[in-house]
Design a protein around this motif. Structure first.
Motif, short mmCIF file in Angstrom:
data_model
loop_
_atom_site.label_atom_id
_atom_site.label_comp_id
_atom_site.label_asym_id
_atom_site.label_seq_id
_atom_site.Cartn_x
_atom_site.Cartn_y
_atom_site.Cartn_z
N ASP A 77 0.82 -1.21 0.00
CA ASP A 77 0.00 0.00 0.00
C ASP A 77 0.86 1.27 0.00
O ASP A 77 0.49 2.26 -0.60
CB ASP A 77 -0.94 -0.02 1.20
CG ASP A 77 -1.91 -1.19 1.08
OD1 ASP A 77 -2.91 -1.03 0.38
OD2 ASP A 77 -1.63 -2.27 1.63
N VAL A 78 1.96 1.20 0.73
CA VAL A 78 2.91 2.32 0.74
C VAL A 78 4.32 1.76 0.84
O VAL A 78 4.55 0.73 1.48
CB VAL A 78 2.69 3.24 1.98
CG1 VAL A 78 3.62 4.46 1.90
CG2 VAL A 78 1.27 3.71 2.10
N VAL A 79 5.26 2.45 0.22
CA VAL A 79 6.67 2.12 0.42
C VAL A 79 7.27 3.21 1.30
O VAL A 79 7.14 4.40 1.00
CB VAL A 79 7.42 2.07 -0.93
CG1 VAL A 79 8.93 2.03 -0.72
CG2 VAL A 79 6.99 0.86 -1.75
N ILE A 80 7.87 2.80 2.42
CA ILE A 80 8.66 3.76 3.19
C ILE A 80 10.08 3.67 2.67
O ILE A 80 10.73 2.63 2.74
CB ILE A 80 8.63 3.46 4.71
CG1 ILE A 80 7.21 3.65 5.28
CG2 ILE A 80 9.62 4.38 5.45
CD1 ILE A 80 7.10 3.42 6.79
N LYS A 128 3.15 4.67 -4.18
CA LYS A 128 3.02 5.66 -3.11
C LYS A 128 4.22 5.56 -2.18
O LYS A 128 4.53 4.46 -1.70
CB LYS A 128 1.77 5.36 -2.27
CG LYS A 128 0.46 5.74 -2.91
CD LYS A 128 -0.65 5.47 -1.91
CE LYS A 128 -2.01 5.71 -2.52
NZ LYS A 128 -3.09 5.45 -1.54
N ILE A 129 4.88 6.67 -1.95
CA ILE A 129 6.03 6.61 -1.04
C ILE A 129 5.98 7.65 0.06
O ILE A 129 5.36 8.70 -0.06
CB ILE A 129 7.39 6.74 -1.78
CG1 ILE A 129 7.59 8.13 -2.38
CG2 ILE A 129 7.55 5.69 -2.84
CD1 ILE A 129 9.03 8.38 -2.83
N VAL A 130 6.66 7.29 1.16
CA VAL A 130 6.94 8.23 2.25
C VAL A 130 8.44 8.14 2.47
O VAL A 130 8.99 7.05 2.52
CB VAL A 130 6.18 7.83 3.54
CG1 VAL A 130 6.61 8.70 4.71
CG2 VAL A 130 4.68 7.92 3.33
N VAL A 131 9.09 9.30 2.56
CA VAL A 131 10.54 9.28 2.77
C VAL A 131 10.84 9.42 4.26
O VAL A 131 10.44 10.40 4.89
CB VAL A 131 11.23 10.40 1.97
CG1 VAL A 131 12.72 10.47 2.31
CG2 VAL A 131 11.03 10.18 0.47
N GLU A 137 2.08 9.71 8.99
CA GLU A 137 2.16 10.16 7.59
C GLU A 137 1.96 8.99 6.63
O GLU A 137 1.34 9.14 5.57
CB GLU A 137 3.52 10.84 7.32
CG GLU A 137 3.69 12.19 8.00
CD GLU A 137 2.70 13.25 7.51
OE1 GLU A 137 2.27 13.18 6.34
OE2 GLU A 137 2.36 14.15 8.31
N THR A 138 2.50 7.85 7.00
CA THR A 138 2.39 6.66 6.15
C THR A 138 0.93 6.25 6.01
O THR A 138 0.45 5.97 4.90
CB THR A 138 3.21 5.49 6.74
OG1 THR A 138 4.56 5.92 6.88
CG2 THR A 138 3.16 4.27 5.85
N ILE A 139 0.22 6.25 7.12
CA ILE A 139 -1.18 5.85 7.08
C ILE A 139 -2.02 6.89 6.34
O ILE A 139 -2.93 6.55 5.59
CB ILE A 139 -1.71 5.57 8.51
CG1 ILE A 139 -0.99 4.32 9.06
CG2 ILE A 139 -3.22 5.37 8.53
CD1 ILE A 139 -1.19 4.05 10.52
N LYS A 140 -1.64 8.16 6.51
CA LYS A 140 -2.34 9.23 5.78
C LYS A 140 -2.22 9.00 4.27
O LYS A 140 -3.20 9.08 3.54
CB LYS A 140 -1.71 10.59 6.14
CG LYS A 140 -2.70 11.57 6.77
CD LYS A 140 -2.14 12.98 6.68
CE LYS A 140 -1.83 13.55 8.06
NZ LYS A 140 -1.07 14.81 7.98
#
Ligand code: GDP
Ligand code: K
Ligand code: MG
Length: 276
Positions: free
Chosen positions: A81-84, A108-111, A156-159
């Motif tokens: 769902d997201v890549v950190i 979708k990424i979060v840094v 932020e990741t869940i957002k």
């Protein structure tokens, strides 16, 4: 259950972050068919359980090693769902090379800007808001080894997982290459492929042998369609003209990074006497 994948360069602090997130709720195994270690775990936030996968440490998402193939196949086929994206703040330019490739995948990424303690010691400063806008992803400073910033990172990741408000930036490889990418992408758009069309187009122009073989066999299986005939013609031309855009594409990725870090990362001035 939602899945979050951790991706980053070796030594960026992925496993430290993974441990901080999952504690003892984890198990270690192997990826099917290869000897690459697979680490999976879970954590709970606001009553919901999330699955976390620590992918192998990599510098790129090519087909250079088993690690790279495991990581990219997981991202593109298991669709987390997201890549950190764990980034070592003391070495941000080099680490963002991988980030550009995650952006190319459209995921979708979060840094997670890790090692902020070491960056601070070295007097490196970041304009987090601008960095975040230019990368089209939230950037969260953390110190994984001291569990600092983890809560914010999870939030932020869940957002992003629930609603991605960020617009991923367009990376230009120059008009000539961009046009070729667009042409191949359009051809592939309605085909039933296991990777995103635009990403395949970039990989074909980079000369990625693994993707070339995949597409060659796809053409072979579907050889009666007008699309694969056209594609086959384009690929044949690339081969005959010995066209290789790998270096140009790599250079453009670094150019994209430099444009961003020039405006968002500040290192202390080098004392004049050390320049000879
Ligand atoms: P991986 O290869 O990405 O899994 O990286 P590791 O999690 O194994 O971390 C590499 C090294 O960096 C280890 O010695 C960690 O203790 C250390 N480390 C991880 N996060 C931080 C951090 O935020 N600050 C500092 N100073 N060290 C860190
Ligand atoms: K270190
Ligand atoms: Mg590790």
């Amino acid at each position: 259950m939602n899945t979050i994948a951790l991706v980053g360069n070796p030594n960026s602090g992925k496993t430290t972050l993974f441990n901080a997130l999952t504690g003892s709720n984890q198990r270690v195994g192997n990826w099917p068919g290869v000897t690459v270690e697979k680490r999976e775990g879970k954590f709970k936030f606001n009553g919901k359980i999330y699955n976390v996968v620590d992918l192998p440490g990599i510098y790129s998402l090519g087909a250079f090693s088993e690690d790279e193939i495991v990581a990219r196949d997981f991202i593109l086929q298991n669709n987390p769902d997201v890549v950190i994206n764990v980034v070592d703040a003391t070495n941000i330019e080099r680490n963002l090379y991988l980030t550009t490739q995650l952006l190319e995948m459209g995921t979708k990424i979060v840094v997670a800007l890790n090692m902020i303690d070491e960056a601070k010691e070295k007097n490196i400063k970041f304009d987090i808001d601008t960095l975040s806008k230019k990368l089209g992803a939230p950037v969260v400073p953390i110190i994984a080894s001291k569990r600092k910033g983890i809560d914010k990172l999870v939030k932020e990741t869940i957002k992003v997982m629930e609603k991605d408000i960020y617009k991923r930036p367009h990376i230009s490889y120059g008009e000539k290459i961009d046009n070729k990418i667009e042409k191949i992408e359009k051809l592939l758009q309605n085909e039933n492929l296991k990777y995103p069309p635009k990403w395949i187009a970039i990989k074909l122009l980079e000369g990625d042998e693994y993707i070339r073989e995949y597409i060659d066999s796809y053409i072979c299986i579907n050889k009666d369609s007008s699309t694969t005939k056209e594609l086959s013609k384009i690929l044949q031309q690339l081969k005959e003209n010995n066209e290789d855009y790998e270096l140009e594409i790599i250079n453009k990725r670094y150019e994209f990074i430099k444009n961003i870090t020039d405006k968002t990362v500040k290192r202390p001035d080098i004392p004049a006497e050390t320049i000879t």
